[in-house]
Design a protein around this motif. Structure first.
Motif, PDB file in Angstrom:
ATOM      1  N   ARG A  44       0.959  -1.291  -0.043  1.00 43.66           N
ATOM      2  CA  ARG A  44      -0.257   0.059  -0.014  1.00 43.66           C
ATOM      3  C   ARG A  44       0.769   1.329   0.011  1.00 43.66           C
ATOM      4  O   ARG A  44       0.230   2.243  -0.107  1.00 43.66           O
ATOM      5  N   ASP A  45       2.239   1.077   0.138  1.00 43.37           N
ATOM      6  CA  ASP A  45       2.983   2.375   0.179  1.00 43.37           C
ATOM      7  C   ASP A  45       3.595   2.567  -1.224  1.00 43.37           C
ATOM      8  O   ASP A  45       4.591   3.534  -1.280  1.00 43.37           O
ATOM      9  N   LEU A  46       3.349   1.737  -2.121  1.00 43.79           N
ATOM     10  CA  LEU A  46       3.967   2.021  -3.438  1.00 43.79           C
ATOM     11  C   LEU A  46       3.474   3.133  -4.203  1.00 43.79           C
ATOM     12  O   LEU A  46       4.061   3.569  -5.115  1.00 43.79           O
ATOM     13  N   ASP A  47       2.107   3.627  -3.949  1.00 45.11           N
ATOM     14  CA  ASP A  47       1.456   4.701  -4.658  1.00 45.11           C
ATOM     15  C   ASP A  47       2.326   5.861  -4.720  1.00 45.11           C
ATOM     16  O   ASP A  47       3.026   6.299  -3.528  1.00 45.11           O
ATOM     17  N   GLY A  48       2.471   6.583  -5.756  1.00 48.10           N
ATOM     18  CA  GLY A  48       3.705   7.644  -5.701  1.00 48.10           C
ATOM     19  C   GLY A  48       4.983   7.321  -6.004  1.00 48.10           C
ATOM     20  O   GLY A  48       5.700   8.472  -6.384  1.00 48.10           O
ATOM     21  N   LEU A  49       5.444   6.187  -6.120  1.00 48.00           N
ATOM     22  CA  LEU A  49       7.028   5.923  -6.385  1.00 48.00           C
ATOM     23  C   LEU A  49       7.055   5.507  -7.975  1.00 48.00           C
ATOM     24  O   LEU A  49       6.193   5.074  -8.524  1.00 48.00           O
ATOM     25  N   ASP A  50       7.961   6.237  -8.279  1.00 47.53           N
ATOM     26  CA  ASP A  50       8.499   5.718  -9.725  1.00 47.53           C
ATOM     27  C   ASP A  50       9.895   5.493  -9.798  1.00 47.53           C
ATOM     28  O   ASP A  50      10.918   6.414  -9.654  1.00 47.53           O
ATOM     29  N   LEU A  51      10.438   4.309  -9.840  1.00 48.38           N
ATOM     30  CA  LEU A  51      11.783   3.766  -9.833  1.00 48.38           C
ATOM     31  C   LEU A  51      12.351   3.505 -11.058  1.00 48.38           C
ATOM     32  O   LEU A  51      13.558   3.002 -11.351  1.00 48.38           O
ATOM     33  N   SER A  52      11.635   4.059 -12.213  1.00 48.45           N
ATOM     34  CA  SER A  52      12.002   3.556 -13.610  1.00 48.45           C
ATOM     35  C   SER A  52      13.563   4.053 -13.982  1.00 48.45           C
ATOM     36  O   SER A  52      13.921   3.797 -15.064  1.00 48.45           O
TER      37      SER A  52
END
Length: 587
Positions: free
Chosen positions: A279-287
């Motif tokens: 549920r903490d993945l929203d808003g992350l962009d590790l691309s």
């Protein structure tokens, strides 16, 4: 232009060339970056030269100088100033006033040769000044607050002339297995390892680094803070405590700054895996992430797989993980996997490894998963029989030996330890080599590390690696209830296996401490045919760790053997009832 011969010369050139474009960003508390501090290369150069002038005026060239700061922002100019002045930089953590912290700083100060000064900030100068007055630091040492030093250094002010063999840095080992020792790292060592890191990782002008490791750790100093200078790319630095309190902050900074390169021990990636949920993945962009160096401790396959699976959903590519191997005695880096290629993971037959040989596991059962740490770029890495120095064949486990320009000059003030560790020769008379004390094997040109020689438990002719036992112990406990594990041998012959496991009892739910202990014993019996002599459950923060997160098993053994642990629950072989210390602290 002729190639630089010292790291100090490289810094002087890069600070001038990238004065307007190169920068460090020290992340503040505002997640949007509103209170970040930016230090460009031009300002860094001015600050470093001001520190160098302070040291040169006091004739501290060639003398040891202790550096102790709240963070990297004030440390970095002071460190570069030491290099410019030809002083020997001795990075240390800022004491947190705990007995262990104060004792470590005092021991480093006493050990550092010809200590001339302590560099710190104005807020902590009074503390070190009182230490000097109380005689807790060597006579004649001066305390200098560098954050208030004037930056109006004359442009023509001469810096010290330093040579390749001059000692630039005294890096005190983190002490996971023994008393910390000061490793003498020369200007040439720093320069060579810096260039090795740049070649291995493929950093360039378009790269961006983000990291959180402390400046006094070799990976934090050399891998994080010094790597950007070759190409002048930006580097974002997060306070280590901010990361430990909230690991997602690191991933947020990678997202916001479109970072390409990071460096951290396995512990850091594992903490993200444990504390940053679905549920903490929203808003992350590790691309944007291209290289995630993973080293300084044993690289665990389950962490590589778990991190890749979870964060792959927000752009983390499997080939981003870049396992590596190194240590303070080799400045930092020895081997590194090829960037942009998925890590090599092999399933090794556990029984064969106990006999010091690698064989592919015949099936899913009895397998130990090992992650390859790549190959060396310009160092000579051998796997040898520790007693004879004879080479081990491909797939045969032996001690890892290293030689080459990155290998340090030895331990400060310890000629016998230096001779034993840095002056090893093969059975054929080749050398000198550094004896790393690590065990591993080579396969297809790639190095696989299996454990630490001093920490292996030899039981009935079998070699049991503590990190494997610890991983199996943690698997049977809920994540929120499970802290650090330490497994070690004790007793007259070192074959009484003791498990010390941190637990948060309130997070065990309906599982009792007695049941948790039983599960640990069952897991070790099933996976390793092992019945420990003792299983001790303790509150969080009881198992000692180094600044990079390595388990200090020797220190844990000392605490256990001396009865200094706060015990929640203890089970001993041959007893039917668990034992608990009266008044034990509940987690």
């Amino acid at each position: 232009m002729a190639e630089e011969l010292t790291f100090s010369a490289l810094l002087q050139d890069r600070l001038a060339v990238f004065g307007d474009s190169g920068r460090f960003v020290f992340a503040g508390r505002d997640r949007g970056g509103g209170d970040d501090t930016v230090l460009d290369y031009a300002a860094l150069d001015r600050k470093a030269r001001a520190v160098a002038l302070l040291l040169l005026e006091r004739r501290l060239t060639g003398r040891s100088v202790l550096l102790s700061y709240p963070g990297a922002q004030d440390f970095l100019p002071a460190f570069i100033g030491c290099l410019f002045a030809g002083a020997v930089a001795v990075p240390t953590p800022l004491p947190d006033r705990s007995p262990d912290s104060l004792d470590r700083i005092a021991r480093i100060a006493a050990d550092a040769p010809d200590l001339g000064a302590v560099l710190t900030d104005d807020a902590n100068a009074g503390f070190f000044g009182s230490w000097i007055r109380d005689g807790r630091l060597p006579r004649g040492v001066e305390c200098l607050a560098t954050d208030t030093a004037a930056e109006s250094v004359p442009p023509a002010a001469e810096l010290a002339e330093v040579g390749p063999d001059d000692v630039a840095l005294l890096q005190y080992t983190s002490g996971s297995t023994s008393e910390p020792k000061g490793v003498r790292i020369t200007q040439a060592n720093l320069l060579h390892n810096h260039r090795d890191i740049v070649r291995h990782t493929g950093v360039g002008p378009e790269s961006t680094g983000v990291g959180w490791l402390p400046y006094y750790h070799d990976m934090g100093l050399i891998g994080l803070l010094l790597t950007p200078f070759q190409h002048g790319f930006p580097c974002v630095v997060l306070d280590p405590m901010a990361f430990l309190k909230r690991p997602r902050r690191w991933l947020e900074l990678i997202t916001r700054h479109r970072a390409t390169h990071t460096v951290a021990p396995n512990f850091g990636y594992e903490l993200c895996l444990r504390r940053v949920g679905e549920r903490d993945l929203d808003g992350l962009d590790l691309s944007s992430w291209r290289v995630a160096l993973n080293g300084a401790e044993f690289v665990r396959a389950e962490v590589v797989d778990g991190f890749t699976e979870r964060f792959g959903r927000v752009g983390f590519a499997p080939a981003t993980f870049t396992p590596c191997y190194g240590m303070a005695e080799t400045t930092l880096l020895v081997t590194c996997a090829s960037p942009h290629r998925e890590p090599t993971v092999v399933d090794a037959d556990a029984d064969a490894l106990e006999r010091d040989e690698f064989r592919p596991a015949p099936g899913s059962g009895g397998a130990r998963r090992l992650v390859g740490c790549g190959a060396a770029d310009s160092l000579d890495v051998r796997v040898v029989d520790a007693d004879s120095g004879d080479p081990r064949s491909d797939g045969a486990v032996g001690e890892i030996w290293v030689r080459g320009p990155s290998v340090a000059d030895g331990y400060s003030g310890r000629p016998s330890s230096t001779a034993e560790t840095f002056h090893a020769y093969t059975g054929a008379g080749e050398g000198p080599f550094l004896r790393t004390g690590d065990l591993g094997f080579q396969r297809g040109g790639e190095l696989f590390v299996t454990g630490r020689a001093k920490e292996v438990v030899v039981l009935n002719g079998r070699n049991l690696y503590p990190q494997d036992l610890e991983a199996d112990v943690r698997r049977v406990l809920p994540d929120r209830a499970c802290g650090t594990s330490a497994v070690f041998g004790t007793g007259p012959f070192g074959d009484d296996v003791v498990v010390v496991q941190e637990v948060r009892a309130t997070a065990l739910g309906e599982t009792s401490l007695d049941e948790a202990s039983r599960r640990i014993r069952s897991a070790l019996a099933a996976a390793h045919r092992l019945t420990p002599a003792r299983v001790v459950l303790v509150p969080f923060s009881q198992v000692p760790r180094t600044t990079s997160g390595k388990v200090r098993r020797g220190a844990a053994r000392s605490l256990h053997d001396s009865g200094a642990l706060s015990v929640l629950h203890a089970w001993s072989q041959g007893t039917s009832e668990p034992a608990a210390r009266a008044g034990a602290v509940e987690a």
